[in-house]
Design an enzyme around this catalytic site. Structure first.
Site, PDB file in Angstrom:
ATOM      1  N   HIS A 125      82.378 124.093 100.257  1.00 44.74           N
ATOM      2  CA  HIS A 125      80.928 124.212  99.773  1.00 44.74           C
ATOM      3  C   HIS A 125      80.901 123.302  98.572  1.00 44.74           C
ATOM      4  O   HIS A 125      80.164 123.603  97.590  1.00 44.74           O
ATOM      5  CB  HIS A 125      80.840 125.611  99.242  1.00 44.74           C
ATOM      6  CG  HIS A 125      80.835 126.619 100.453  1.00 44.74           C
ATOM      7  ND1 HIS A 125      81.535 127.689 100.297  1.00 44.74           N
ATOM      8  CD2 HIS A 125      80.094 126.480 101.553  1.00 44.74           C
ATOM      9  CE1 HIS A 125      81.200 128.445 101.557  1.00 44.74           C
ATOM     10  NE2 HIS A 125      80.332 127.527 102.462  1.00 44.74           N
TER      11      HIS A 125
ATOM     12  N   ASN B 170      73.636 118.101 108.897  1.00 42.10           N
ATOM     13  CA  ASN B 170      74.756 119.076 108.409  1.00 42.10           C
ATOM     14  C   ASN B 170      74.722 119.660 110.051  1.00 42.10           C
ATOM     15  O   ASN B 170      74.182 120.194 110.671  1.00 42.10           O
ATOM     16  CB  ASN B 170      73.944 120.108 107.676  1.00 42.10           C
ATOM     17  CG  ASN B 170      75.142 121.296 107.402  1.00 42.10           C
ATOM     18  OD1 ASN B 170      75.963 121.365 107.861  1.00 42.10           O
ATOM     19  ND2 ASN B 170      74.916 121.958 106.144  1.00 42.10           N
TER      20      ASN B 170
ATOM     21  N   ILE C 143      73.023 134.617 101.121  1.00 43.68           N
ATOM     22  CA  ILE C 143      73.099 135.960 100.621  1.00 43.68           C
ATOM     23  C   ILE C 143      72.703 136.100  99.078  1.00 43.68           C
ATOM     24  O   ILE C 143      72.258 137.042  98.616  1.00 43.68           O
ATOM     25  CB  ILE C 143      74.352 136.690 101.051  1.00 43.68           C
ATOM     26  CG1 ILE C 143      74.545 136.556 102.609  1.00 43.68           C
ATOM     27  CG2 ILE C 143      74.740 137.819 100.310  1.00 43.68           C
ATOM     28  CD1 ILE C 143      76.004 136.990 103.146  1.00 43.68           C
ATOM     29  N   GLY C 144      73.564 135.137  98.479  1.00 37.96           N
ATOM     30  CA  GLY C 144      73.450 135.103  97.003  1.00 37.96           C
ATOM     31  C   GLY C 144      72.049 134.806  96.279  1.00 37.96           C
ATOM     32  O   GLY C 144      71.665 135.441  95.360  1.00 37.96           O
TER      33      GLY C 144
ATOM     34  N   MET D 245      73.951 139.918 106.900  1.00 35.65           N
ATOM     35  CA  MET D 245      73.934 141.022 105.846  1.00 35.65           C
ATOM     36  C   MET D 245      72.595 141.774 105.606  1.00 35.65           C
ATOM     37  O   MET D 245      72.294 142.903 105.239  1.00 35.65           O
ATOM     38  CB  MET D 245      73.963 140.039 104.380  1.00 35.65           C
ATOM     39  CG  MET D 245      74.006 140.943 103.313  1.00 35.65           C
ATOM     40  SD  MET D 245      75.257 142.227 103.090  1.00 35.65           S
ATOM     41  CE  MET D 245      76.742 141.127 102.782  1.00 35.65           C
TER      42      MET D 245
ATOM     43  N   HIS E 177      78.908 130.934  96.041  1.00 34.46           N
ATOM     44  CA  HIS E 177      78.182 130.526  97.196  1.00 34.46           C
ATOM     45  C   HIS E 177      78.393 131.511  98.342  1.00 34.46           C
ATOM     46  O   HIS E 177      79.340 131.653  99.077  1.00 34.46           O
ATOM     47  CB  HIS E 177      78.503 129.081  97.876  1.00 34.46           C
ATOM     48  CG  HIS E 177      77.620 128.688  99.080  1.00 34.46           C
ATOM     49  ND1 HIS E 177      76.783 127.426  98.796  1.00 34.46           N
ATOM     50  CD2 HIS E 177      77.886 129.161 100.303  1.00 34.46           C
ATOM     51  CE1 HIS E 177      76.254 127.338 100.036  1.00 34.46           C
ATOM     52  NE2 HIS E 177      76.994 128.092 101.104  1.00 34.46           N
TER      53      HIS E 177
ATOM     54  N   ARG F 169      77.009 115.755 106.206  1.00 37.08           N
ATOM     55  CA  ARG F 169      78.145 116.610 105.606  1.00 37.08           C
ATOM     56  C   ARG F 169      79.283 116.879 106.436  1.00 37.08           C
ATOM     57  O   ARG F 169      79.056 117.202 107.654  1.00 37.08           O
ATOM     58  CB  ARG F 169      77.365 118.168 105.478  1.00 37.08           C
ATOM     59  CG  ARG F 169      78.271 119.233 104.831  1.00 37.08           C
ATOM     60  CD  ARG F 169      77.858 120.366 104.965  1.00 37.08           C
ATOM     61  NE  ARG F 169      78.738 121.634 104.464  1.00 37.08           N
ATOM     62  CZ  ARG F 169      79.109 122.804 105.325  1.00 37.08           C
ATOM     63  NH1 ARG F 169      78.453 122.776 106.719  1.00 37.08           N
ATOM     64  NH2 ARG F 169      79.918 123.681 105.190  1.00 37.08           N
TER      65      ARG F 169
ATOM     66  N   GLU G  90      72.063 121.334  99.319  1.00 42.86           N
ATOM     67  CA  GLU G  90      73.327 120.590  99.713  1.00 42.86           C
ATOM     68  C   GLU G  90      72.722 119.372 100.345  1.00 42.86           C
ATOM     69  O   GLU G  90      73.187 118.180 100.265  1.00 42.86           O
ATOM     70  CB  GLU G  90      74.006 121.102 101.029  1.00 42.86           C
ATOM     71  CG  GLU G  90      74.990 122.447 100.246  1.00 42.86           C
ATOM     72  CD  GLU G  90      75.377 123.393 101.428  1.00 42.86           C
ATOM     73  OE1 GLU G  90      76.458 123.447 101.481  1.00 42.86           O
ATOM     74  OE2 GLU G  90      74.414 123.935 102.134  1.00 42.86           O
TER      75      GLU G  90
ATOM     76  N   ARG H 154      85.002 135.738 109.138  1.00 47.82           N
ATOM     77  CA  ARG H 154      86.188 135.168 108.771  1.00 47.82           C
ATOM     78  C   ARG H 154      86.867 136.303 107.902  1.00 47.82           C
ATOM     79  O   ARG H 154      86.057 136.863 107.099  1.00 47.82           O
ATOM     80  CB  ARG H 154      86.147 134.031 107.976  1.00 47.82           C
ATOM     81  CG  ARG H 154      85.373 132.691 108.753  1.00 47.82           C
ATOM     82  CD  ARG H 154      85.397 131.654 108.057  1.00 47.82           C
ATOM     83  NE  ARG H 154      84.086 130.804 108.392  1.00 47.82           N
ATOM     84  CZ  ARG H 154      83.739 129.924 107.632  1.00 47.82           C
ATOM     85  NH1 ARG H 154      84.155 129.316 106.725  1.00 47.82           N
ATOM     86  NH2 ARG H 154      82.401 129.375 108.024  1.00 47.82           N
TER      87      ARG H 154
END
Length: 404
Positions: A184, A11, A331-332, A283, A207, A96, A381, A240
C-alpha cells in the site's frame, strides 16, 4: 492544454482492471494535474464481466457486459472505449505493481530486463503479479511504442530501518531478499503528500480495505509497517488471515494433508472477515448484519477492530507516542462504526473521536481537545501513479510533498 502529456494509470487485480486517465504538464510552480476519465473492467475470468467508464464530471460514457472476459480482451475493450470518447491520445502508461522484490525500490521504465526480474518474484505476490505482467505484455502488443512505467507498492517502505525489515530467520535468508517489504506504499505516499506539514511528527496511517495495513512514519520517514514479505501479513483483512502462529500451518500440512495450493486458498481467500463471519468479506454488509444481531458477523467486525486497535498501539510504541492517526481506503473512509470501534480504548494515546464528526465523515474527526488528531484522507493511488509515470518518462519534477 499545450505542453501537457496524457497518462493512463492501470491498477491490475486478479479479477479486475481499474483505469484512470490524467493530463499532466507544467503548471505555475507545480505540476498541472487534470483528471480526465475513470473506469474499470470487472469480473475478469469469472464468466460475464462488465466494463464502465465515467468522465471528469462523473457522467458515464461507456458501459457494457463482456462475455467470458480475460485480461487481454479487457484491455482492448477499455482502449476502444477511451478512443471512442475522443479523449487525448495516451502518451505514457503507468502500472501499480504490487511487489518490486529486492532490486526495485522506485518507479522504473519497463524493459525486458525488468520484466524478467519481476517474473522471478511472482511467488511473493501470486494473486497480483501474474495479472500485472499479463496486462503490461498486452499493452506492449496493442500499443507498441508507448512507454510504460512500473510503480511499486513496496517502494515506499524501502527506507524503513533494518531492525524493522529483518525477519527473525537465519541471516543468509535476508541476504537472499527474504525480509519485510510492506505494501500500500502508493496510498501512503499520497496521504503524506496530501497532508503536507500536517503529517510532521508521529503518524500512523491505516489503509483499510479488502486488503488492510498500517504504516508508522516519523516526520515523513517510514519506520514500520504491518504487511511483510507478502500482502498476507499484518492484522486480519477481508479474506486474508494476517499474522498467525506458523505452527498452525505446520499442523495443517502434517495432520490435514494441506499442500501449498490448499494453504494459499485457506489463507488468502477463505480467512479474515469472510472466514470468521461465515458470510462475506464486505464490511458494509457485515455492519448491517451486526446491527441485525448476527453473532458471527458481529464477532468478525469486533475481531477486525480489536486487531487493528492492537496494531495502532504497537506502532505508537515504535514512534514513542502518537500525534496523528489517518484513515484511508474504502473501509477507512466510509465505515464510521469501524473507526469508532478501532479508536475505543486509545484515549491513553490522546485518541478521542467526536461522534458527530465521525458519523459525517469529516476530514478531521477527532474531538476538539484531543491530543492526537484523527483524520480521513481519501485514497488516490492513481494520481501517485500518474505523477511517477510523468516524472520517469518526461523528466518532470515531483510536486511538493508528493514523495516522502
Amino acid at each position: 492544454m499545450a505542453g501537457t502529456q496524457t497518462v493512463l494509470c492501470i491498477n491490475s487485480g486478479s479479477s479486475s482492471l481499474k483505469f484512470d486517465l490524467y493530463e499532466m504538464g507544467p503548471g505555475d510552480g507545480d505540476l498541472h494535474e487534470e483528471f480526465l476519465a475513470r473506469g474499470a473492467v470487472e469480473g475478469i475470468g469469472q464468466g460475464e464481466g462488465r466494463l464502465w467508464f465515467v468522465d471528469a464530471a462523473g457522467e458515464p460514457f461507456a458501459e457494457c457486459a463482456l462475455d467470458d472476459v480475460q485480461h487481454e480482451p479487457a484491455i482492448k475493450a477499455a482502449l476502444l472505449a477511451l478512443s471512442d470518447k475522443d479523449l487525448p491520445s495516451i502518451e505514457a502508461i503507468g502500472h501499480r505493481v504490487v511487489h518490486g522484490g529486492p532490486n526495485h525500490l522506485g518507479p522504473e521504465l519497463i524493459t525486458e530486463e525488468l520484466i524478467e526480474d519481476l517474473r522471478e518474484h511472482t511467488a511473493w505476490a501470486p494473486l497480483h503479479m501474474p495479472a500485472a505482467l499479463r496486462v503490461i505484455h498486452s499493452l506492449d502488443v496493442q500499443r507498441p511504442g508507448i512507454p510504460q512505467v512500473a510503480c511499486f507498492d513496496t517502494g515506499f517502505h524501502a527506507r524503513m530501518p533494518e531492525v524493522a525489515r529483518r525477519l527473525p530467520l537465519p541471516r543468509r535468508l535476508y541476504d537472499e531478499g527474504i525480509h519485510k517489504y510492506g505494501f500500500h506504499g502508493l496510498s501512503y505516499e499520497y496521504v503524506l503528500g496530501a497532508l503536507g506539514e500536517q503529517a510532521r511528527g508521529r503518524v500512523v496511517m491505516a489503509h483499510l480495505g479488502n486488503g488492510a495495513s498500517m504504516a508508522a512514519c516519523l516526520d515523513g520517514r517510514p519506520l514500520e509497517t504491518t504487511m511483510g514479505m507478502t500482502p498476507l501479513g499484518g492484522f486480519m483483512m477481508g479474506t486474508r488471515c494476517g499474522d498467525m502462529d506458523p505452527g498452525v500451518l505446520l499442523y495443517m500440512v502434517r495432520e490435514r494433508g494441506y499442500d501449498d495450493r490448499t494453504l494459499e486458498r485457506l489463507l488468502d481467500k477463505e480467512s479474515g472477515l469472510r472466514g470468521v463471519s461465515g458470510e462475506t468479506a464486505d464490511m458494509e454488509t457485515l455492519l448491517d448484519l451486526r446491527a441485525a444481531g448476527h453473532p458471527a458477523a458481529t464477532q468478525a467486525v469486533e475481531m477486525f477492530c480489536y486487531q487493528a486497535r492492537k496494531t495502532i498501539g504497537a506502532l505508537a510504541a515504535v514512534l514513542g507516542g502518537l500525534d496523528l492517526l489517518v484513515f484511508t481506503g474504502g473501509i477507512g473512509e466510509n465505515a464510521a462504526p469501524v473507526r469508532a470501534l478501532m479508536c475505543e480504548g486509545l484515549e491513553h494515546l490522546g485518541v478521542v473521536i467526536d461522534p458527530a464528526k465521525n458519523e459525517a465523515g469529516a476530514g478531521l474527526v477527532s474531538a476538539a481537545n484531543a491530543a492526537c488528531a484523527v483524520r480521513i484522507v481519501h485514497a488516490n493511488e492513481e494520481l501517485m501513479i500518474a505523477r511517477h509515470t510523468y516524472s520517469v518518462v518526461f523528466g518532470a519534477r515531483q510536486p511538493e510533498g508528493g514523495s516522502p
